[in-house]
Design an enzyme around this catalytic site. Structure first.
Site, PDB file in Angstrom:
ATOM      1  N   LYS A 189       0.725  -1.287  -0.064  1.00  0.00           N
ATOM      2  CA  LYS A 189       0.202  -0.111  -0.106  1.00  0.00           C
ATOM      3  C   LYS A 189       1.014   1.031  -0.006  1.00  0.00           C
ATOM      4  O   LYS A 189       1.439   1.580   0.996  1.00  0.00           O
ATOM      5  CB  LYS A 189      -0.922   0.154   1.152  1.00  0.00           C
ATOM      6  CG  LYS A 189      -2.012   1.055   1.085  1.00  0.00           C
ATOM      7  CD  LYS A 189      -2.599   1.586   2.270  1.00  0.00           C
ATOM      8  CE  LYS A 189      -1.912   2.649   2.905  1.00  0.00           C
ATOM      9  NZ  LYS A 189      -1.692   3.733   2.121  1.00  0.00           N
ATOM     10  N   GLU A 264      10.598   1.015   9.314  1.00  0.00           N
ATOM     11  CA  GLU A 264      11.617   1.989   9.003  1.00  0.00           C
ATOM     12  C   GLU A 264      10.900   3.359   8.961  1.00  0.00           C
ATOM     13  O   GLU A 264      10.227   3.893   8.493  1.00  0.00           O
ATOM     14  CB  GLU A 264      11.756   1.940   7.342  1.00  0.00           C
ATOM     15  CG  GLU A 264      12.617   0.400   7.097  1.00  0.00           C
ATOM     16  CD  GLU A 264      14.131   0.396   7.268  1.00  0.00           C
ATOM     17  OE1 GLU A 264      14.525   1.547   7.931  1.00  0.00           O
ATOM     18  OE2 GLU A 264      14.774  -0.476   6.937  1.00  0.00           O
ATOM     19  N   CYS A 298      14.292  10.649   4.815  1.00  0.00           N
ATOM     20  CA  CYS A 298      14.305  10.151   6.267  1.00  0.00           C
ATOM     21  C   CYS A 298      15.895  10.328   6.912  1.00  0.00           C
ATOM     22  O   CYS A 298      15.931  10.651   8.074  1.00  0.00           O
ATOM     23  CB  CYS A 298      13.932   8.714   6.405  1.00  0.00           C
ATOM     24  SG  CYS A 298      14.735   7.827   5.235  1.00  0.00           S
ATOM     25  N   GLU A 394      11.316  15.784  13.736  1.00  0.00           N
ATOM     26  CA  GLU A 394      11.677  15.739  12.383  1.00  0.00           C
ATOM     27  C   GLU A 394      10.779  16.691  11.718  1.00  0.00           C
ATOM     28  O   GLU A 394       9.549  16.816  11.562  1.00  0.00           O
ATOM     29  CB  GLU A 394      11.157  14.155  11.901  1.00  0.00           C
ATOM     30  CG  GLU A 394      11.771  13.979  10.620  1.00  0.00           C
ATOM     31  CD  GLU A 394      11.160  12.600  10.047  1.00  0.00           C
ATOM     32  OE1 GLU A 394       9.954  12.057  10.229  1.00  0.00           O
ATOM     33  OE2 GLU A 394      11.999  12.220   9.253  1.00  0.00           O
TER      34      GLU A 394
END
Ligand code: NAD
Length: 502
Positions: A189, A264, A298, A394
Protein backbone atom coordinates in the site's frame (compact mmCIF):
# COMPACT_ATOMS: atom_id res chain seq x y z
CA UNK A 1 -2.94 24.16 -16.00
CA UNK A 2 -5.15 21.56 -17.68
CA UNK A 3 -2.05 20.59 -19.68
CA UNK A 4 -0.71 19.01 -16.49
CA UNK A 5 -3.84 16.87 -16.18
CA UNK A 6 -3.42 15.93 -19.83
CA UNK A 7 0.19 15.05 -19.13
CA UNK A 8 -0.90 12.81 -16.25
CA UNK A 9 -3.36 10.98 -18.47
CA UNK A 10 -0.84 10.57 -21.25
CA UNK A 11 1.82 9.18 -18.86
CA UNK A 12 -0.74 6.83 -17.32
CA UNK A 13 -1.81 5.59 -20.74
CA UNK A 14 1.81 5.04 -21.78
CA UNK A 15 2.29 2.90 -18.69
CA UNK A 16 -0.85 0.85 -19.31
CA UNK A 17 -2.78 2.29 -16.37
CA UNK A 18 -5.84 3.55 -18.24
CA UNK A 19 -7.31 6.87 -17.16
CA UNK A 20 -8.29 6.18 -13.54
CA UNK A 21 -6.29 5.70 -10.36
CA UNK A 22 -6.97 2.03 -9.59
CA UNK A 23 -5.59 -0.71 -7.38
CA UNK A 24 -3.85 -3.66 -9.02
CA UNK A 25 -5.26 -6.88 -7.57
CA UNK A 26 -4.78 -10.35 -9.01
CA UNK A 27 -3.40 -8.79 -12.19
CA UNK A 28 -6.50 -6.62 -12.73
CA UNK A 29 -6.87 -2.87 -12.34
CA UNK A 30 -9.79 -2.45 -9.91
CA UNK A 31 -11.80 0.49 -8.57
CA UNK A 32 -11.98 1.10 -4.84
CA UNK A 33 -15.21 1.47 -2.90
CA UNK A 34 -14.42 3.91 -0.10
CA UNK A 35 -14.10 7.65 0.50
CA UNK A 36 -12.75 9.95 -2.20
CA UNK A 37 -8.99 10.60 -2.23
CA UNK A 38 -7.58 13.58 -4.14
CA UNK A 39 -4.19 13.69 -5.88
CA UNK A 40 -2.97 17.27 -5.91
CA UNK A 41 -0.14 18.59 -8.05
CA UNK A 42 2.12 20.19 -5.42
CA UNK A 43 3.60 22.61 -7.94
CA UNK A 44 0.52 23.82 -9.85
CA UNK A 45 -1.71 23.28 -6.79
CA UNK A 46 -4.52 21.84 -8.88
CA UNK A 47 -6.43 18.62 -8.49
CA UNK A 48 -4.83 16.08 -10.80
CA UNK A 49 -7.11 13.14 -10.12
CA UNK A 50 -9.61 11.75 -7.66
CA UNK A 51 -10.27 8.12 -6.79
CA UNK A 52 -12.11 5.95 -4.28
CA UNK A 53 -10.22 4.45 -1.32
CA UNK A 54 -9.53 0.77 -2.05
CA UNK A 55 -11.41 -0.49 1.04
CA UNK A 56 -11.39 -3.69 3.08
CA UNK A 57 -13.02 -6.05 0.56
CA UNK A 58 -10.50 -5.34 -2.21
CA UNK A 59 -7.63 -5.44 0.31
CA UNK A 60 -8.80 -8.94 1.31
CA UNK A 61 -8.99 -10.00 -2.35
CA UNK A 62 -5.39 -8.78 -2.79
CA UNK A 63 -4.17 -10.83 0.18
CA UNK A 64 -5.97 -13.93 -1.15
CA UNK A 65 -4.50 -13.40 -4.63
CA UNK A 66 -0.99 -13.01 -3.20
CA UNK A 67 -1.39 -16.19 -1.13
CA UNK A 68 -2.49 -18.18 -4.19
CA UNK A 69 0.24 -16.84 -6.48
CA UNK A 70 2.91 -17.25 -3.82
CA UNK A 71 2.41 -21.03 -3.68
CA UNK A 72 3.27 -21.36 -7.38
CA UNK A 73 6.12 -18.80 -7.16
CA UNK A 74 7.83 -20.56 -4.26
CA UNK A 75 6.96 -24.11 -5.31
CA UNK A 76 6.71 -24.08 -9.10
CA UNK A 77 9.67 -21.88 -10.06
CA UNK A 78 13.25 -22.78 -9.40
CA UNK A 79 15.22 -20.13 -7.54
CA UNK A 80 17.18 -19.45 -10.75
CA UNK A 81 13.93 -19.01 -12.71
CA UNK A 82 12.74 -16.45 -10.15
CA UNK A 83 16.03 -14.62 -10.70
CA UNK A 84 15.51 -14.68 -14.47
CA UNK A 85 12.07 -13.08 -14.11
CA UNK A 86 13.57 -10.38 -11.91
CA UNK A 87 16.30 -9.66 -14.49
CA UNK A 88 13.53 -9.19 -17.06
CA UNK A 89 11.74 -6.81 -14.69
CA UNK A 90 14.94 -4.77 -14.28
CA UNK A 91 15.23 -4.41 -18.07
CA UNK A 92 11.54 -3.48 -18.39
CA UNK A 93 11.89 -0.77 -15.74
CA UNK A 94 14.82 0.65 -17.70
CA UNK A 95 12.71 0.63 -20.86
CA UNK A 96 10.07 2.78 -19.09
CA UNK A 97 12.64 4.90 -17.29
CA UNK A 98 11.66 8.33 -18.59
CA UNK A 99 7.88 7.84 -18.33
CA UNK A 100 8.14 6.60 -14.77
CA UNK A 101 10.44 9.49 -13.82
CA UNK A 102 8.05 12.09 -15.26
CA UNK A 103 5.03 10.52 -13.56
CA UNK A 104 6.86 10.57 -10.23
CA UNK A 105 7.95 14.19 -10.74
CA UNK A 106 4.44 15.34 -11.57
CA UNK A 107 2.61 13.65 -8.69
CA UNK A 108 5.23 13.68 -5.92
CA UNK A 109 6.71 17.08 -6.85
CA UNK A 110 10.31 15.78 -6.98
CA UNK A 111 12.70 17.22 -9.55
CA UNK A 112 12.61 15.00 -12.62
CA UNK A 113 16.40 14.61 -12.55
CA UNK A 114 16.17 13.12 -9.04
CA UNK A 115 13.34 10.87 -10.19
CA UNK A 116 15.49 9.54 -13.03
CA UNK A 117 18.15 8.54 -10.51
CA UNK A 118 15.57 6.82 -8.32
CA UNK A 119 13.98 4.88 -11.21
CA UNK A 120 17.45 3.72 -12.30
CA UNK A 121 18.02 2.54 -8.74
CA UNK A 122 14.80 0.53 -8.87
CA UNK A 123 16.08 -1.35 -11.92
CA UNK A 124 19.33 -1.91 -10.01
CA UNK A 125 17.40 -3.30 -7.01
CA UNK A 126 15.68 -5.94 -9.16
CA UNK A 127 19.03 -6.86 -10.73
CA UNK A 128 20.75 -7.05 -7.36
CA UNK A 129 18.13 -9.30 -5.75
CA UNK A 130 17.78 -11.37 -8.95
CA UNK A 131 21.38 -12.38 -8.27
CA UNK A 132 20.52 -13.44 -4.73
CA UNK A 133 17.53 -15.58 -5.70
CA UNK A 134 19.57 -18.79 -6.21
CA UNK A 135 22.30 -18.01 -3.68
CA UNK A 136 20.29 -18.06 -0.51
CA UNK A 137 20.68 -21.37 1.27
CA UNK A 138 20.93 -22.86 4.68
CA UNK A 139 23.81 -24.53 6.44
CA UNK A 140 24.76 -27.90 7.87
CA UNK A 141 25.19 -27.80 11.62
CA UNK A 142 27.47 -30.36 13.35
CA UNK A 143 25.04 -31.33 16.13
CA UNK A 144 26.47 -33.81 18.66
CA UNK A 145 23.65 -36.40 18.45
CA UNK A 146 24.75 -37.91 15.15
CA UNK A 147 21.75 -36.54 13.20
CA UNK A 148 22.26 -34.75 9.93
CA UNK A 149 20.99 -31.31 10.87
CA UNK A 150 20.56 -28.64 8.23
CA UNK A 151 18.66 -25.41 7.88
CA UNK A 152 16.45 -24.10 5.08
CA UNK A 153 15.62 -20.44 4.60
CA UNK A 154 11.95 -20.41 3.74
CA UNK A 155 9.78 -17.58 2.44
CA UNK A 156 7.30 -16.15 4.94
CA UNK A 157 4.27 -16.38 2.61
CA UNK A 158 2.52 -13.06 2.06
CA UNK A 159 4.07 -9.84 3.32
CA UNK A 160 2.28 -6.51 3.59
CA UNK A 161 4.34 -3.42 2.79
CA UNK A 162 3.27 0.15 3.60
CA UNK A 163 5.23 3.02 2.04
CA UNK A 164 5.32 6.85 2.32
CA UNK A 165 5.07 9.65 -0.25
CA UNK A 166 8.63 11.00 -0.29
CA UNK A 167 10.26 8.40 -2.59
CA UNK A 168 7.39 6.24 -3.79
CA UNK A 169 8.86 4.11 -6.57
CA UNK A 170 12.26 3.88 -4.90
CA UNK A 171 10.69 2.55 -1.69
CA UNK A 172 8.43 0.17 -3.60
CA UNK A 173 11.40 -1.40 -5.46
CA UNK A 174 13.44 -1.46 -2.27
CA UNK A 175 10.86 -3.67 -0.54
CA UNK A 176 9.30 -5.65 -3.41
CA UNK A 177 12.60 -6.89 -4.88
CA UNK A 178 13.94 -8.72 -1.79
CA UNK A 179 10.45 -10.00 -0.95
CA UNK A 180 9.92 -11.76 -4.27
CA UNK A 181 13.55 -12.88 -4.64
CA UNK A 182 13.02 -14.92 -1.47
CA UNK A 183 9.77 -16.46 -2.75
CA UNK A 184 7.15 -14.32 -1.03
CA UNK A 185 3.89 -12.86 -2.28
CA UNK A 186 3.37 -9.15 -1.71
CA UNK A 187 0.56 -6.74 -0.97
CA UNK A 188 1.83 -3.17 -0.99
CA UNK A 189 0.00 0.00 0.00
CA UNK A 190 1.80 3.12 -1.20
CA UNK A 191 0.88 6.48 0.27
CA UNK A 192 -2.60 7.46 -0.84
CA UNK A 193 -1.00 10.71 -2.08
CA UNK A 194 1.48 9.07 -4.51
CA UNK A 195 0.20 5.63 -5.54
CA UNK A 196 0.65 5.72 -9.32
CA UNK A 197 4.30 4.83 -9.85
CA UNK A 198 3.94 1.78 -7.59
CA UNK A 199 0.96 0.56 -9.63
CA UNK A 200 2.94 1.27 -12.81
CA UNK A 201 6.01 -0.60 -11.51
CA UNK A 202 4.01 -3.74 -10.77
CA UNK A 203 2.12 -3.50 -14.07
CA UNK A 204 5.47 -3.29 -15.91
CA UNK A 205 6.75 -6.24 -13.88
CA UNK A 206 3.68 -8.31 -14.80
CA UNK A 207 4.11 -7.47 -18.46
CA UNK A 208 7.74 -8.62 -18.13
CA UNK A 209 6.75 -12.00 -16.70
CA UNK A 210 5.96 -11.58 -13.00
CA UNK A 211 3.06 -13.94 -12.25
CA UNK A 212 -0.18 -11.97 -11.93
CA UNK A 213 -1.36 -11.62 -8.36
CA UNK A 214 2.08 -12.23 -6.84
CA UNK A 215 2.40 -8.50 -6.12
CA UNK A 216 -0.77 -6.47 -5.52
CA UNK A 217 -1.02 -2.72 -5.04
CA UNK A 218 -3.70 -1.10 -2.90
CA UNK A 219 -4.49 2.54 -3.63
CA UNK A 220 -6.00 3.80 -0.45
CA UNK A 221 -5.96 5.08 3.08
CA UNK A 222 -4.11 3.68 6.09
CA UNK A 223 -6.84 3.33 8.72
CA UNK A 224 -9.22 1.55 6.33
CA UNK A 225 -7.33 -0.26 3.56
CA UNK A 226 -4.05 -0.57 5.47
CA UNK A 227 -5.65 -1.81 8.67
CA UNK A 228 -7.68 -4.43 6.76
CA UNK A 229 -4.56 -5.86 5.14
CA UNK A 230 -2.62 -5.93 8.42
CA UNK A 231 -5.42 -8.00 9.96
CA UNK A 232 -5.81 -10.43 7.05
CA UNK A 233 -4.93 -14.02 7.96
CA UNK A 234 -2.71 -14.56 4.89
CA UNK A 235 -0.33 -11.74 5.89
CA UNK A 236 2.67 -13.07 7.82
CA UNK A 237 4.70 -9.89 8.31
CA UNK A 238 4.23 -6.14 8.00
CA UNK A 239 6.98 -3.90 6.61
CA UNK A 240 6.25 -0.27 7.34
CA UNK A 241 8.15 2.77 6.01
CA UNK A 242 6.84 6.07 7.34
CA UNK A 243 6.54 8.28 10.39
CA UNK A 244 7.10 7.14 14.00
CA UNK A 245 3.52 8.06 14.93
CA UNK A 246 1.95 5.83 12.26
CA UNK A 247 4.65 3.19 12.77
CA UNK A 248 3.58 2.82 16.39
CA UNK A 249 -0.06 2.31 15.33
CA UNK A 250 0.94 -0.21 12.65
CA UNK A 251 3.19 -2.17 15.05
CA UNK A 252 0.38 -2.35 17.63
CA UNK A 253 -2.11 -3.52 14.99
CA UNK A 254 0.34 -6.18 13.76
CA UNK A 255 1.10 -7.33 17.30
CA UNK A 256 -2.59 -7.79 17.99
CA UNK A 257 -2.59 -10.65 15.49
CA UNK A 258 0.91 -11.73 16.59
CA UNK A 259 2.58 -10.63 13.36
CA UNK A 260 6.10 -9.26 13.33
CA UNK A 261 6.80 -5.85 11.84
CA UNK A 262 9.81 -4.08 10.40
CA UNK A 263 9.65 -0.34 11.03
CA UNK A 264 11.67 2.07 8.88
CA UNK A 265 10.85 5.43 10.46
CA UNK A 266 12.08 9.01 10.60
CA UNK A 267 15.28 10.66 11.73
CA UNK A 268 16.93 13.78 13.11
CA UNK A 269 20.40 13.03 11.90
CA UNK A 270 23.50 14.85 13.13
CA UNK A 271 25.85 16.13 10.45
CA UNK A 272 29.03 16.94 12.44
CA UNK A 273 31.70 19.29 11.09
CA UNK A 274 35.05 19.61 12.86
CA UNK A 275 37.38 22.61 12.53
CA UNK A 276 39.95 20.60 10.52
CA UNK A 277 37.44 19.56 7.83
CA UNK A 278 37.66 20.69 4.23
CA UNK A 279 35.04 23.41 4.75
CA UNK A 280 34.20 23.82 1.09
CA UNK A 281 33.31 20.12 0.83
CA UNK A 282 31.55 20.15 4.18
CA UNK A 283 29.40 23.14 3.17
CA UNK A 284 28.40 21.48 -0.11
CA UNK A 285 27.77 18.21 1.71
CA UNK A 286 25.66 19.96 4.34
CA UNK A 287 23.52 21.58 1.64
CA UNK A 288 23.00 18.28 -0.18
CA UNK A 289 22.24 16.60 3.15
CA UNK A 290 19.30 18.84 3.98
CA UNK A 291 18.18 20.83 0.92
CA UNK A 292 18.14 18.14 -1.80
CA UNK A 293 14.69 16.61 -2.16
CA UNK A 294 13.47 19.70 -0.24
CA UNK A 295 14.67 17.93 2.90
CA UNK A 296 11.98 15.26 2.53
CA UNK A 297 14.37 12.44 3.20
CA UNK A 298 14.43 10.22 6.28
CA UNK A 299 18.24 10.54 6.46
CA UNK A 300 18.32 14.33 5.93
CA UNK A 301 21.15 16.05 7.83
CA UNK A 302 18.73 18.19 9.81
CA UNK A 303 21.00 18.90 12.78
CA UNK A 304 24.20 20.59 11.68
CA UNK A 305 26.71 20.35 14.53
CA UNK A 306 29.68 22.65 13.87
CA UNK A 307 32.85 23.16 15.88
CA UNK A 308 32.72 26.61 17.45
CA UNK A 309 35.97 27.65 15.71
CA UNK A 310 34.33 27.41 12.26
CA UNK A 311 30.63 27.82 13.10
CA UNK A 312 30.31 31.37 11.74
CA UNK A 313 32.39 30.68 8.64
CA UNK A 314 30.61 27.42 7.70
CA UNK A 315 27.07 28.71 8.30
CA UNK A 316 27.90 31.80 6.19
CA UNK A 317 29.11 29.54 3.37
CA UNK A 318 25.93 27.44 3.54
CA UNK A 319 23.69 30.53 3.68
CA UNK A 320 25.48 32.00 0.66
CA UNK A 321 25.00 28.73 -1.22
CA UNK A 322 21.25 28.73 -0.50
CA UNK A 323 20.72 31.65 -2.87
CA UNK A 324 22.08 29.68 -5.82
CA UNK A 325 19.81 26.64 -5.46
CA UNK A 326 17.31 26.54 -8.34
CA UNK A 327 13.75 26.08 -7.09
CA UNK A 328 11.06 25.40 -9.67
CA UNK A 329 8.70 23.16 -11.55
CA UNK A 330 9.67 19.55 -10.84
CA UNK A 331 9.24 18.79 -14.55
CA UNK A 332 11.76 21.49 -15.51
CA UNK A 333 15.20 20.04 -16.31
CA UNK A 334 16.97 22.87 -14.48
CA UNK A 335 15.09 22.47 -11.20
CA UNK A 336 17.25 21.34 -8.29
CA UNK A 337 14.63 21.56 -5.53
CA UNK A 338 10.88 21.23 -5.99
CA UNK A 339 7.99 22.10 -3.70
CA UNK A 340 7.03 20.31 -0.52
CA UNK A 341 5.09 17.27 -1.70
CA UNK A 342 1.69 18.06 -0.18
CA UNK A 343 -0.29 20.68 1.69
CA UNK A 344 -0.29 18.89 5.04
CA UNK A 345 3.51 18.63 5.05
CA UNK A 346 3.85 22.25 3.92
CA UNK A 347 1.77 23.37 6.94
CA UNK A 348 4.00 21.28 9.24
CA UNK A 349 7.30 22.65 7.85
CA UNK A 350 6.21 26.30 7.85
CA UNK A 351 4.76 25.86 11.34
CA UNK A 352 8.10 24.52 12.61
CA UNK A 353 9.96 27.53 11.14
CA UNK A 354 7.47 29.93 12.77
CA UNK A 355 7.94 28.07 16.07
CA UNK A 356 11.74 28.35 15.80
CA UNK A 357 11.43 32.10 15.26
CA UNK A 358 9.08 32.39 18.24
CA UNK A 359 11.62 30.48 20.38
CA UNK A 360 14.21 33.17 19.54
CA UNK A 361 15.99 31.33 16.74
CA UNK A 362 17.80 33.18 13.96
CA UNK A 363 16.19 32.22 10.63
CA UNK A 364 18.31 32.60 7.50
CA UNK A 365 16.49 31.99 4.26
CA UNK A 366 15.75 33.79 1.02
CA UNK A 367 12.72 35.82 -0.02
CA UNK A 368 12.10 34.51 -3.49
CA UNK A 369 10.20 31.35 -4.32
CA UNK A 370 8.26 30.42 -7.48
CA UNK A 371 4.77 31.92 -7.82
CA UNK A 372 2.89 28.65 -7.41
CA UNK A 373 3.58 25.55 -5.40
CA UNK A 374 4.16 24.49 -1.79
CA UNK A 375 7.67 25.99 -1.74
CA UNK A 376 9.74 26.36 1.38
CA UNK A 377 13.08 27.96 0.53
CA UNK A 378 16.27 26.44 1.96
CA UNK A 379 16.40 27.58 5.57
CA UNK A 380 19.17 27.61 8.19
CA UNK A 381 18.25 28.04 11.86
CA UNK A 382 20.74 29.00 14.53
CA UNK A 383 20.77 30.46 18.03
CA UNK A 384 18.75 27.49 19.34
CA UNK A 385 19.97 24.72 21.65
CA UNK A 386 19.65 21.02 20.96
CA UNK A 387 16.49 20.87 23.09
CA UNK A 388 14.56 23.34 20.93
CA UNK A 389 11.62 21.82 19.07
CA UNK A 390 13.39 22.46 15.75
CA UNK A 391 16.35 20.35 16.92
CA UNK A 392 14.30 17.43 18.26
CA UNK A 393 11.31 17.12 15.92
CA UNK A 394 11.56 15.67 12.42
CA UNK A 395 10.70 18.66 10.21
CA UNK A 396 11.03 16.72 6.93
CA UNK A 397 11.64 19.89 4.96
CA UNK A 398 14.65 21.96 3.77
CA UNK A 399 15.44 23.23 7.25
CA UNK A 400 18.73 22.66 9.10
CA UNK A 401 19.31 23.62 12.72
CA UNK A 402 22.94 24.65 13.29
CA UNK A 403 24.39 24.04 16.77
CA UNK A 404 27.94 24.85 17.90
CA UNK A 405 30.05 22.38 19.92
CA UNK A 406 33.31 22.82 21.80
CA UNK A 407 34.98 19.40 21.45
CA UNK A 408 34.56 15.81 20.25
CA UNK A 409 32.94 14.66 23.48
CA UNK A 410 30.31 17.38 23.30
CA UNK A 411 29.65 16.70 19.59
CA UNK A 412 28.95 13.02 20.33
CA UNK A 413 26.76 13.89 23.33
CA UNK A 414 24.64 16.31 21.27
CA UNK A 415 24.42 13.87 18.34
CA UNK A 416 23.06 11.15 20.63
CA UNK A 417 20.74 13.48 22.53
CA UNK A 418 17.68 12.62 20.42
CA UNK A 419 15.05 9.88 20.32
CA UNK A 420 16.08 8.98 16.77
CA UNK A 421 18.90 6.72 15.54
CA UNK A 422 18.83 6.59 11.77
CA UNK A 423 21.87 8.26 10.19
CA UNK A 424 24.66 10.78 10.67
CA UNK A 425 27.94 12.04 9.30
CA UNK A 426 31.27 13.48 10.35
CA UNK A 427 33.54 15.84 8.37
CA UNK A 428 37.16 15.89 9.52
CA UNK A 429 40.68 15.32 8.21
CA UNK A 430 41.60 13.34 11.35
CA UNK A 431 41.01 9.65 10.60
CA UNK A 432 41.11 8.74 14.29
CA UNK A 433 38.42 11.28 15.10
CA UNK A 434 36.34 9.98 12.17
CA UNK A 435 36.48 6.43 13.54
CA UNK A 436 35.79 7.43 17.13
CA UNK A 437 32.79 9.55 16.20
CA UNK A 438 31.33 7.03 13.74
CA UNK A 439 31.43 4.31 16.36
CA UNK A 440 30.07 6.51 19.17
CA UNK A 441 27.09 8.07 17.38
CA UNK A 442 23.90 5.96 17.50
CA UNK A 443 22.90 5.48 13.86
CA UNK A 444 22.11 2.66 11.40
CA UNK A 445 24.05 4.48 8.64
CA UNK A 446 27.00 6.81 9.10
CA UNK A 447 29.10 8.71 6.56
CA UNK A 448 32.64 10.04 6.83
CA UNK A 449 33.34 13.12 4.67
CA UNK A 450 30.24 12.25 2.65
CA UNK A 451 26.46 12.25 2.95
CA UNK A 452 23.45 10.32 1.62
CA UNK A 453 25.42 7.57 -0.11
CA UNK A 454 22.98 4.66 -0.12
CA UNK A 455 23.06 1.45 -2.13
CA UNK A 456 20.83 -1.59 -2.36
CA UNK A 457 23.78 -3.84 -1.45
CA UNK A 458 24.30 -2.17 1.94
CA UNK A 459 22.00 -2.62 4.98
CA UNK A 460 19.73 0.23 6.04
CA UNK A 461 17.64 0.84 9.16
CA UNK A 462 17.53 2.54 12.52
CA UNK A 463 16.91 2.24 16.24
CA UNK A 464 14.61 3.91 18.81
CA UNK A 465 12.11 6.22 17.09
CA UNK A 466 13.80 5.47 13.76
CA UNK A 467 12.43 1.92 13.96
CA UNK A 468 13.84 -1.59 13.90
CA UNK A 469 14.74 -4.30 11.39
CA UNK A 470 16.80 -3.81 8.27
CA UNK A 471 16.07 -3.16 4.62
CA UNK A 472 18.39 -3.71 1.65
CA UNK A 473 21.57 -5.72 1.35
CA UNK A 474 21.70 -9.33 2.46
CA UNK A 475 20.06 -8.30 5.75
CA UNK A 476 16.75 -7.79 3.93
CA UNK A 477 16.89 -11.44 2.83
CA UNK A 478 16.83 -12.43 6.50
CA UNK A 479 13.80 -10.18 7.14
CA UNK A 480 11.88 -11.86 4.32
CA UNK A 481 12.69 -15.48 5.23
CA UNK A 482 12.60 -17.69 8.29
CA UNK A 483 15.00 -20.55 9.07
CA UNK A 484 13.76 -24.12 9.38
CA UNK A 485 15.93 -26.66 11.19
CA UNK A 486 15.68 -30.18 9.70
CA UNK A 487 16.92 -33.27 11.62
CA UNK A 488 17.62 -36.49 9.73
CA UNK A 489 18.27 -39.75 11.53
CA UNK A 490 21.64 -40.82 10.12
CA UNK A 491 21.45 -44.38 11.41
CA UNK A 492 24.15 -43.58 13.97
CA UNK A 493 21.64 -41.71 16.14
CA UNK A 494 20.97 -43.29 19.56
CA UNK A 495 17.39 -44.67 19.57
CA UNK A 496 15.08 -43.98 22.48
CA UNK A 497 11.37 -44.50 22.81
CA UNK A 498 10.49 -41.28 24.60
CA UNK A 499 12.13 -37.99 25.37
CA UNK A 500 14.81 -36.37 23.26
CA UNK A 501 18.45 -36.94 22.53
CA UNK A 502 20.50 -34.13 24.00
P1 NAD B 1 3.00 8.41 7.33
O1 NAD B 1 3.40 7.66 8.55
O2 NAD B 1 1.99 9.49 7.46
O3 NAD B 1 2.38 7.40 6.24
C1 NAD B 1 3.13 6.29 5.78
C2 NAD B 1 2.17 5.25 5.24
O4 NAD B 1 1.37 4.74 6.32
C3 NAD B 1 1.19 5.76 4.18
O5 NAD B 1 1.07 4.77 3.17
C4 NAD B 1 -0.10 5.87 4.95
O6 NAD B 1 -1.26 5.75 4.15
C5 NAD B 1 0.02 4.68 5.89
N1 NAD B 1 -0.85 4.70 7.06
C6 NAD B 1 -1.31 5.78 7.74
N2 NAD B 1 -2.09 5.36 8.79
C7 NAD B 1 -2.10 4.02 8.75
C8 NAD B 1 -2.74 3.02 9.54
N3 NAD B 1 -3.50 3.34 10.59
N4 NAD B 1 -2.56 1.73 9.22
C9 NAD B 1 -1.78 1.38 8.15
N5 NAD B 1 -1.16 2.28 7.36
C10 NAD B 1 -1.31 3.58 7.66
O7 NAD B 1 4.33 8.93 6.67
P2 NAD B 1 4.48 9.92 5.45
O8 NAD B 1 4.06 11.29 5.88
O9 NAD B 1 3.83 9.32 4.26
O10 NAD B 1 6.06 9.87 5.19
C11 NAD B 1 7.00 10.63 5.88
C12 NAD B 1 7.68 9.81 6.96
O11 NAD B 1 8.28 8.64 6.40
C13 NAD B 1 8.83 10.57 7.62
O12 NAD B 1 8.78 10.39 9.01
C14 NAD B 1 10.07 9.90 7.04
O13 NAD B 1 11.23 10.03 7.83
C15 NAD B 1 9.60 8.49 6.92
N6 NAD B 1 10.45 7.73 5.99
C16 NAD B 1 11.29 6.78 6.51
C17 NAD B 1 12.15 6.06 5.66
C18 NAD B 1 13.08 5.02 6.21
O14 NAD B 1 13.51 4.17 5.46
N7 NAD B 1 13.46 5.07 7.48
C19 NAD B 1 12.12 6.31 4.29
C20 NAD B 1 11.25 7.28 3.79
C21 NAD B 1 10.41 7.98 4.67
Amino acid sequence: MSDRKDLLLSLMRDLGLGTEVQSLVGGQLRDGAGDAVVLEDPYAQIELARYADCGAALAAAACDAAAEAQKAWAGGYSAAARGDVMQDIARAVQDHHETLARLEALVAGKPVRDCRVEVAKVAEMFRYYAGWADKLHGEVIPVPSGHLNYTLREPLGVVFQITPWNAPIFTAGWQIAPAIATGNGVVIKPSELTPLTTVALVKIAEDAGLPKGLVNVLCGLGPTTGQAAIEHDAVRKVIFVGSPETGRRVAVAAAQSLKPAVLELGGKSANIVFGDANLKHAALGAQAAIFSGAGQSCVAGSRLLVHQSVHAELTDMIAAGMDGIRLGDPLDEATEVGPISNGRQFAHVTGMIRGARDEGGIVRTRDTTPDTGYFVPPTLLSGLGNHAAAAQTEIFGPVATAIAFADEEEAIAIANDTMFGLAGAVWTSDVGCAHRVSSAVRAGTFWINSYKAIHVSSPFGGSLNSGFGRSSGSDALMEYTSPKSVWLDSGKTPKIAFGYVS
